[in-house]
Design a protein around this motif. Structure first.
Motif, PDB file in Angstrom:
ATOM      1  N   THR A 292       0.922  -1.420   0.241  1.00  0.00           N
ATOM      2  CA  THR A 292       0.080   0.124   0.200  1.00  0.00           C
ATOM      3  C   THR A 292       0.426   1.278  -0.126  1.00  0.00           C
ATOM      4  O   THR A 292       0.528   2.211  -1.012  1.00  0.00           O
ATOM      5  N   PHE A 293       2.009   1.891   0.525  1.00  0.00           N
ATOM      6  CA  PHE A 293       2.418   2.923   1.067  1.00  0.00           C
ATOM      7  C   PHE A 293       3.555   2.618  -0.345  1.00  0.00           C
ATOM      8  O   PHE A 293       3.233   3.941  -0.676  1.00  0.00           O
ATOM      9  N   VAL A 294       3.780   2.023  -0.859  1.00  0.00           N
ATOM     10  CA  VAL A 294       4.617   2.349  -2.201  1.00  0.00           C
ATOM     11  C   VAL A 294       3.950   1.963  -3.304  1.00  0.00           C
ATOM     12  O   VAL A 294       4.578   2.723  -4.624  1.00  0.00           O
ATOM     13  N   THR A 295       2.513   1.466  -3.589  1.00  0.00           N
ATOM     14  CA  THR A 295       1.694   2.013  -4.646  1.00  0.00           C
ATOM     15  C   THR A 295       0.916   3.019  -4.485  1.00  0.00           C
ATOM     16  O   THR A 295      -0.462   2.681  -6.080  1.00  0.00           O
ATOM     17  N   GLU A 296       0.486   3.281  -3.649  1.00  0.00           N
ATOM     18  CA  GLU A 296      -1.189   4.046  -3.362  1.00  0.00           C
ATOM     19  C   GLU A 296      -0.916   5.233  -3.111  1.00  0.00           C
ATOM     20  O   GLU A 296      -0.266   6.198  -3.102  1.00  0.00           O
ATOM     21  N   GLU A 297      -1.737   6.190  -4.782  1.00  0.00           N
ATOM     22  CA  GLU A 297      -1.058   7.861  -4.737  1.00  0.00           C
ATOM     23  C   GLU A 297      -2.683   8.433  -3.758  1.00  0.00           C
ATOM     24  O   GLU A 297      -2.183  10.029  -3.845  1.00  0.00           O
ATOM     25  N   ASP A 298      -3.253   7.803  -3.120  1.00  0.00           N
ATOM     26  CA  ASP A 298      -4.085   8.074  -2.591  1.00  0.00           C
ATOM     27  C   ASP A 298      -4.263   8.906  -1.004  1.00  0.00           C
ATOM     28  O   ASP A 298      -3.843   7.971  -0.267  1.00  0.00           O
ATOM     29  N   SER A 299      -3.829   9.966  -0.446  1.00  0.00           N
ATOM     30  CA  SER A 299      -3.324  10.340   0.662  1.00  0.00           C
ATOM     31  C   SER A 299      -4.409  10.240   1.906  1.00  0.00           C
ATOM     32  O   SER A 299      -4.016  10.387   2.682  1.00  0.00           O
ATOM     33  N   ASP A 300      -5.401   9.774   1.237  1.00  0.00           N
ATOM     34  CA  ASP A 300      -6.503   9.498   1.859  1.00  0.00           C
ATOM     35  C   ASP A 300      -6.889   8.095   2.505  1.00  0.00           C
ATOM     36  O   ASP A 300      -6.938   7.539   3.505  1.00  0.00           O
ATOM     37  N   VAL A 301      -6.535   6.827   1.685  1.00  0.00           N
ATOM     38  CA  VAL A 301      -6.097   6.303   1.916  1.00  0.00           C
ATOM     39  C   VAL A 301      -5.110   5.934   3.649  1.00  0.00           C
ATOM     40  O   VAL A 301      -4.532   6.069   3.759  1.00  0.00           O
ATOM     41  N   THR A 302      -5.733   4.633   4.788  1.00  0.00           N
ATOM     42  CA  THR A 302      -4.755   4.280   5.561  1.00  0.00           C
ATOM     43  C   THR A 302      -3.689   3.721   4.920  1.00  0.00           C
ATOM     44  O   THR A 302      -3.308   2.633   4.254  1.00  0.00           O
ATOM     45  N   ASP A 303      -2.391   4.239   5.420  1.00  0.00           N
ATOM     46  CA  ASP A 303      -1.206   3.731   5.184  1.00  0.00           C
ATOM     47  C   ASP A 303      -0.246   4.001   6.923  1.00  0.00           C
ATOM     48  O   ASP A 303      -0.205   4.927   6.650  1.00  0.00           O
ATOM     49  N   ILE A 304      -0.746   2.646   7.140  1.00  0.00           N
ATOM     50  CA  ILE A 304       0.301   2.146   8.444  1.00  0.00           C
ATOM     51  C   ILE A 304       2.138   3.288   7.680  1.00  0.00           C
ATOM     52  O   ILE A 304       2.254   3.417   9.119  1.00  0.00           O
ATOM     53  N   ILE A 305       1.983   2.314   7.149  1.00  0.00           N
ATOM     54  CA  ILE A 305       4.106   2.971   6.986  1.00  0.00           C
ATOM     55  C   ILE A 305       3.718   4.127   6.587  1.00  0.00           C
ATOM     56  O   ILE A 305       5.198   4.364   7.142  1.00  0.00           O
ATOM     57  N   MET A 306       3.415   5.119   5.870  1.00  0.00           N
ATOM     58  CA  MET A 306       3.139   6.138   5.992  1.00  0.00           C
ATOM     59  C   MET A 306       3.025   7.023   7.088  1.00  0.00           C
ATOM     60  O   MET A 306       3.774   8.173   7.748  1.00  0.00           O
ATOM     61  N   GLU A 307       2.146   6.505   8.044  1.00  0.00           N
ATOM     62  CA  GLU A 307       2.076   6.839   9.656  1.00  0.00           C
ATOM     63  C   GLU A 307       3.473   6.817  10.076  1.00  0.00           C
ATOM     64  O   GLU A 307       3.955   7.687  10.899  1.00  0.00           O
ATOM     65  N   ALA A 308       3.966   5.358  10.212  1.00  0.00           N
ATOM     66  CA  ALA A 308       5.662   5.207  10.845  1.00  0.00           C
ATOM     67  C   ALA A 308       6.326   5.718  10.071  1.00  0.00           C
ATOM     68  O   ALA A 308       6.682   6.459  10.749  1.00  0.00           O
ATOM     69  N   PHE A 309       6.771   6.314   8.990  1.00  0.00           N
ATOM     70  CA  PHE A 309       7.794   7.760   8.874  1.00  0.00           C
ATOM     71  C   PHE A 309       7.136   9.169   8.554  1.00  0.00           C
ATOM     72  O   PHE A 309       8.204   9.726   9.223  1.00  0.00           O
ATOM     73  N   SER A 310       6.024   9.684   8.833  1.00  0.00           N
ATOM     74  CA  SER A 310       5.216  10.755   9.999  1.00  0.00           C
ATOM     75  C   SER A 310       6.038  10.743  11.043  1.00  0.00           C
ATOM     76  O   SER A 310       6.043  11.690  11.689  1.00  0.00           O
ATOM     77  N   GLU A 311       5.710   9.686  11.135  1.00  0.00           N
ATOM     78  CA  GLU A 311       6.491   9.342  12.838  1.00  0.00           C
ATOM     79  C   GLU A 311       7.718   9.479  13.648  1.00  0.00           C
ATOM     80  O   GLU A 311       8.643   9.871  14.448  1.00  0.00           O
ATOM     81  N   GLY A 312       8.474   8.881  12.587  1.00  0.00           N
ATOM     82  CA  GLY A 312      10.090   9.732  12.650  1.00  0.00           C
ATOM     83  C   GLY A 312      10.796   8.332  12.210  1.00  0.00           C
ATOM     84  O   GLY A 312      12.469   7.925  12.237  1.00  0.00           O
ATOM     85  N   LEU A 313      10.170   7.298  11.718  1.00  0.00           N
ATOM     86  CA  LEU A 313      11.140   5.800  11.700  1.00  0.00           C
ATOM     87  C   LEU A 313      12.117   6.429  10.501  1.00  0.00           C
ATOM     88  O   LEU A 313      12.485   7.262   9.219  1.00  0.00           O
TER      89      LEU A 313
END
Length: 181
Positions: A160-181
């Motif tokens: 999902t993280f590397v293929t989903e274009e829609d920023s409204d879709v729940t994305d755990i990995i994006m959230e992880a990066f946003s947290e500072g991973l």
């Protein structure tokens, strides 16, 4: 497309294991050494795991099978071309990519990643902030029976993280990066 490119840059930076600003054979070697040391692998088993990690990097990251360094712009361009050419094939390749790496990172081969395996895999890729890694692990729907994540759930999150274009879709990995991973 801009949103995907942003995520691909995050992915690229997450693979800079030694934090020198580029992804190279040095990152591969460091991830292999950390992983085998953290799991106390020796001898033939350590060699086999290191060979598998090396093969993953060469096939999915460097892309040529022989190149030992890739810049962020080359990496993003490679993904952009593949995505634009055929989104379905791209998603299938990313599924294979993450199936492959998590099959390696599943140290005990039970098709689940427990917290210790997740921490060790994160450390092998240069993510040393254990408190943050624990927090990210908790974002997943952990099976309370064995306190682990099915590999398929982690793989799905990465796909999902590397293929989903829609920023409204729940994305755990994006959230992880946003947290500072």
């Amino acid at each position: 497309m801009d949103y995907l490119m942003k995520k691909w840059k995050m992915w690229y930076n997450s693979m800079d294991v030694n934090h020198d600003g580029k992804v190279s054979v040095k990152d591969v070697q460091e991830s292999e050494n950390k992983f085998t040391n953290l799991h106390e692998l020796v001898g033939e088993k350590a060699n086999r795991v290191q060979d598998n990690i090396d093969a993953w990097w060469n096939k999915y990251i460097f892309g040529t099978g022989t190149k030992k360094e890739i810049s962020e712009s080359e990496f993003v361009e490679k993904l952009t071309e593949a995505y634009k050419k055929d989104k379905i094939a791209f998603k299938r390749e990313m599924q294979e990519c993450f199936d492959c790496i998590f099959a390696i990172l599943d140290a005990n081969k039970d098709r689940n990643i427990d917290l210790d395996e997740y921490i060790n895999a994160s450390k092998a890729f240069g993510h040393e902030n254990e408190a943050l890694v624990r927090k990210i692990f908790s974002l997943f729907n952990v099976d309370p029976e064995n306190e682990a994540l099915p590999v398929r759930d982690i793989v799905s999150a990465w796909v999902t993280f590397v293929t989903e274009e829609d920023s409204d879709v729940t994305d755990i990995i994006m959230e992880a990066f946003s947290e500072g991973l």
